[in-house]
Design a protein around this motif. Structure first.
Motif, PDB file in Angstrom:
ATOM      1  N   GLY A  16       1.316  -1.188   0.094  1.00  0.00           N
ATOM      2  CA  GLY A  16       0.189  -0.061  -0.153  1.00  0.00           C
ATOM      3  C   GLY A  16       0.635   1.033   0.120  1.00  0.00           C
ATOM      4  O   GLY A  16       1.593   1.561  -0.362  1.00  0.00           O
ATOM      5  N   ASN A  17       0.439   2.469   0.824  1.00  0.00           N
ATOM      6  CA  ASN A  17       0.956   3.700   0.612  1.00  0.00           C
ATOM      7  C   ASN A  17       1.685   3.839   1.835  1.00  0.00           C
ATOM      8  O   ASN A  17       1.392   3.852   2.605  1.00  0.00           O
TER       9      ASN A  17
ATOM     10  N   GLY B  31      -4.781   0.743   5.435  1.00  0.00           N
ATOM     11  CA  GLY B  31      -4.614  -0.720   4.117  1.00  0.00           C
ATOM     12  C   GLY B  31      -3.679  -0.767   4.035  1.00  0.00           C
ATOM     13  O   GLY B  31      -2.995  -2.099   3.326  1.00  0.00           O
ATOM     14  N   SER B  32      -2.248   0.062   4.695  1.00  0.00           N
ATOM     15  CA  SER B  32      -1.622  -0.136   4.296  1.00  0.00           C
ATOM     16  C   SER B  32      -0.254  -1.267   5.321  1.00  0.00           C
ATOM     17  O   SER B  32      -0.867  -0.700   6.467  1.00  0.00           O
TER      18      SER B  32
ATOM     19  N   GLY C 299       1.007  -1.993  11.287  1.00  0.00           N
ATOM     20  CA  GLY C 299       0.263  -1.828  10.556  1.00  0.00           C
ATOM     21  C   GLY C 299      -0.877  -0.697   9.963  1.00  0.00           C
ATOM     22  O   GLY C 299      -0.006   0.695   9.769  1.00  0.00           O
ATOM     23  N   PRO C 300      -2.031  -0.893   9.484  1.00  0.00           N
ATOM     24  CA  PRO C 300      -2.296   0.369   8.491  1.00  0.00           C
ATOM     25  C   PRO C 300      -2.750   1.342   9.258  1.00  0.00           C
ATOM     26  O   PRO C 300      -2.781   1.428  10.869  1.00  0.00           O
TER      27      PRO C 300
ATOM     28  N   ARG D 274     -12.685  -6.190   4.239  1.00  0.00           N
ATOM     29  CA  ARG D 274     -11.774  -5.330   4.320  1.00  0.00           C
ATOM     30  C   ARG D 274     -10.787  -5.569   5.499  1.00  0.00           C
ATOM     31  O   ARG D 274     -11.550  -6.459   6.514  1.00  0.00           O
ATOM     32  N   ASP D 275      -9.560  -5.097   6.014  1.00  0.00           N
ATOM     33  CA  ASP D 275      -9.701  -5.358   7.232  1.00  0.00           C
ATOM     34  C   ASP D 275     -10.258  -4.400   8.135  1.00  0.00           C
ATOM     35  O   ASP D 275     -10.389  -5.861   9.527  1.00  0.00           O
ATOM     36  N   THR D 276     -11.513  -3.855   7.831  1.00  0.00           N
ATOM     37  CA  THR D 276     -12.125  -3.206   9.329  1.00  0.00           C
ATOM     38  C   THR D 276     -14.162  -4.024   8.504  1.00  0.00           C
ATOM     39  O   THR D 276     -14.576  -3.315   9.383  1.00  0.00           O
ATOM     40  N   GLN D 277     -13.969  -4.672   7.383  1.00  0.00           N
ATOM     41  CA  GLN D 277     -15.417  -4.737   7.426  1.00  0.00           C
ATOM     42  C   GLN D 277     -15.659  -6.600   7.815  1.00  0.00           C
ATOM     43  O   GLN D 277     -14.333  -7.404   6.737  1.00  0.00           O
TER      44      GLN D 277
END
Length: 589
Positions: A27-28, A57-58, A72-73, A508-511
């Motif tokens: 990711g970024n 998300g990175s 972590g993100p 996703r990471d949080t879903q």
């Protein structure tokens, strides 16, 4: 001599100051050096003063020889030099970090958050730093933590330490579910994160001198079609809206006073009858209640809490906070906690509040109980005495006039890719009202088993199966709603046999998305809770299919949205299925 001294200094410097490099980027990633953002790539060496920021998300992995560090993100991290010891300070300003440090290498580093400084001895550990507080968890080895107040605490393998505003510092066992979550949030190759549907927001506390304050709440909306199950009556809407807003004020930390009022509002048009056609009921209400008001103090390792307070044991079948309902139930009680070599004892006693109406938010049930929790999340055993009182005996044979002693056990754990939850309760009814209101004695029991497994298909989803059997005389006391399906048609673990099959899959990471199928039977027509008007044993109630989307928007917002369909028992003439949707927003400010 000068050359010799120079060699000693050079050798010492090479041993002291680490050379962290970017190893892997997902990711970024933003790297700030001397106030300027610079381009990043693997193998880039970091320098003292560099600030590393990961996007939502990175992730990023750093290495120094065989020592490894993961961010972590949404994390911010910087490298500093210690002004006291000849070691490097790795400062986690915000977010999550996991590190693996080899034996003999720990003296080179100090790990820091806003609340603690940690030294390590050949270990793997996890750190997080967020507005709610800081957390240090040791996965392997040992971490020596020093707080801002100068307290020194050894966090050994399998233990976690939380340091938060307005809270006592306390070591606790690491839940295997949380360990899986921590690794997933900081690793590249671990199985995708499953967002837990049981996750609850922590209080966000703002410090005002010796006081702490904040606000949290829940907004809930539901809508259903044809919930009377009658083809003849037309497809009518049964709507509901609930809000639960609660500010709080706290004075002190180790010894504290806590005050939390609540404003509860509701507007409902709903029914839960299955094989009858009730009139459509509308109800609007608002209440201002004292959700919690207690004093807490600690003396010699004993923790005492006296006053109105939330009480929830195990999965809430007997004692629950009831946050999904109009009647959030608090108990006027004395709670005493004490740890003995990683075992924990909790004593609970309360006289009940004999109001005519539970909407005031206070439990009318007298309670007296003890719970012993085993170390390493092995579970607990408990005994709990409930006295519903005689003051409204006969008005409801399910609730009032009973005196019950509960003996139970509970365990919830994860072993490799498998997880389980096991709950069992035996009830002895000292005073008992049957369905006709006649006094007598009876006994009941409940067994609830869940078995789940993480899979390698469908993005490493979790599949699970759950079986529940609650006998006809079992009373689930203060159980929260929506434990047995989003439709809330089968409402209580009483006089019920139910199979569930489900799938949890990360988005996703949080879903995550949770799909669950329910198949329910009524045990007996002589039970306290009736969902059917037929006679006989093991009557089919119906089946339900739920699809719920869980989204942890950030550390202050949770959102749940879902659809459900309920098909009633086929023996009911003229019946058809009902369907609807629910939304819930939890927040803290």
């Amino acid at each position: 001599m000068r050359i010799f001294a120079f060699l000693i200094v050079a050798l010492t410097a090479s041993q002291t100051f680490a050379e962290w490099k970017l190893q892997r980027i997902q990711g970024n990633l933003e790297l700030i050096r001397n106030g300027q953002s610079i381009s990043t790539s693997p193998k880039l060496e970091l320098k003292t003063g560099d600030i590393v920021k990961t996007d939502k998300g990175s992730r990023v992995q750093l290495v120094d020889g065989e020592n490894q560090l993961w961010l972590g993100p949404g994390s911010t991290f910087t490298i500093q030099e210690s002004q006291i010891s000849k070691s490097q300070v790795l400062n986690l300003l915000y977010g999550k970090m996991r590190a693996v440090i080899q034996k003999g290498e720990g003296r080179k580093y100090r790990f820091k958050t806003k609340s603690v400084v940690a030294g390590v001895r050949g270990t793997e550990f996890f750190m997080s730093s967020e507005e709610e507080g800081d957390f240090v968890c040791t996965l392997e080895g040992e971490v020596q933590v020093t707080t801002k107040e100068g307290d020194k605490i050894s966090v050994t393998e399998g233990k976690g330490l939380r340091v938060a505003k307005g809270e006592n510092i306390k070591l606790s066992d690491n839940s295997p579910f949380l360990v899986q979550r921590w690794i997933a949030e900081t690793d590249f190759d671990s199985e995708p994160l499953l967002f837990s549907s049981s996750y609850q927001l922590n209080y966000r506390k703002h410090e005002l001198g010796p006081f702490f304050t904040g606000l949290s709440g829940s907004l809930y909306y539901c809508d259903s079609i044809d919930k009377d199950f009658s083809k003849a009556s037309g497809d009518n809407n049964y709507k509901c809206f609930r809000s639960y807003i609660t500010p709080f004020l706290q004075y002190g930390v180790k010894d504290r006073l806590f005050f939390r009022p609540a404003v509860v509002t509701t507007n409902t048009e709903m029914s839960i009858k299955i094989d009858s056609v009730p009139e459509k009921i509308g109800k609007s209400a608002a209440a201002f209640t004292l959700a919690e008001a207690f004093a807490e103090l600690e003396r010699g390792g004993w923790d005492f809490k006296l006053g109105y307070q939330d009480v929830e044991w195990n999965d809430g079948v007997l004692l629950s906070r009831r946050l999904w309902t109009l009647e959030p139930t608090s108990h006027l009680a004395l709670r005493i906690n004490k740890e003995f070599n990683d075992w924990e004892l909790e004593l609970l006693g309360g006289p009940g509040v004999e109001d005519k109406f539970i909407l005031n938010g206070h439990s009318h049930i007298k309670t007296l109980g003890a719970k012993i929790s085993a170390p390493s999340n092995m579970g607990n055993i408990f005994v709990l005495h409930n006295d519903f009182g005689e003051w409204e005996a006969g008005k409801s044979p399910y609730v009032y006039g009973h005196e019950i002693v509960n003996y139970g056990f509970y365990s919830n754990n994860k072993i490799s890719k498998w997880d389980y939850q096991l709950s069992g309760i035996y009830q002895k009814h000292l005073v008992h009202h049957n369905a006709n209101g006649d006094k007598g004695s009876a006994a009941g029991s409940m067994l609830d088993i869940t078995l789940g497994r993480q899979t390698q298909w469908l993005s490493s989803s979790r599949i699970f199966m759950r079986y529940l059997l609650a006998t006809k005389n079992f009373i689930s006391v203060l159980e929260d709603y929506y434990k047995l399906g989003a439709a809330n048609i089968t409402s209580f673990r009483s006089n019920l046999s139910q199979w569930r099959l489900g799938l949890d899959t990360p988005i996703r990471d949080t879903q995550s998305l949770k799909i669950e199928y329910f198949y329910s039977y009524e045990v007996s027509d002589k039970g306290f809770v009736r969902q059917l008007k037929g006679s006989g044993e093991n009557l089919f109630i119906g089946w339900e299919l739920d699809a719920l989307h869980y989204w942890k928007i950030n550390s202050h917002l949770n959102f749940i949205n879902g659809l459900w369909y309920f098909h009633p028992s086929l023996h009911q003439p003229g019946s058809d299925g009902a369907y609807g949707w629910i939304s819930r927003l939890d927040f803290t400010l």
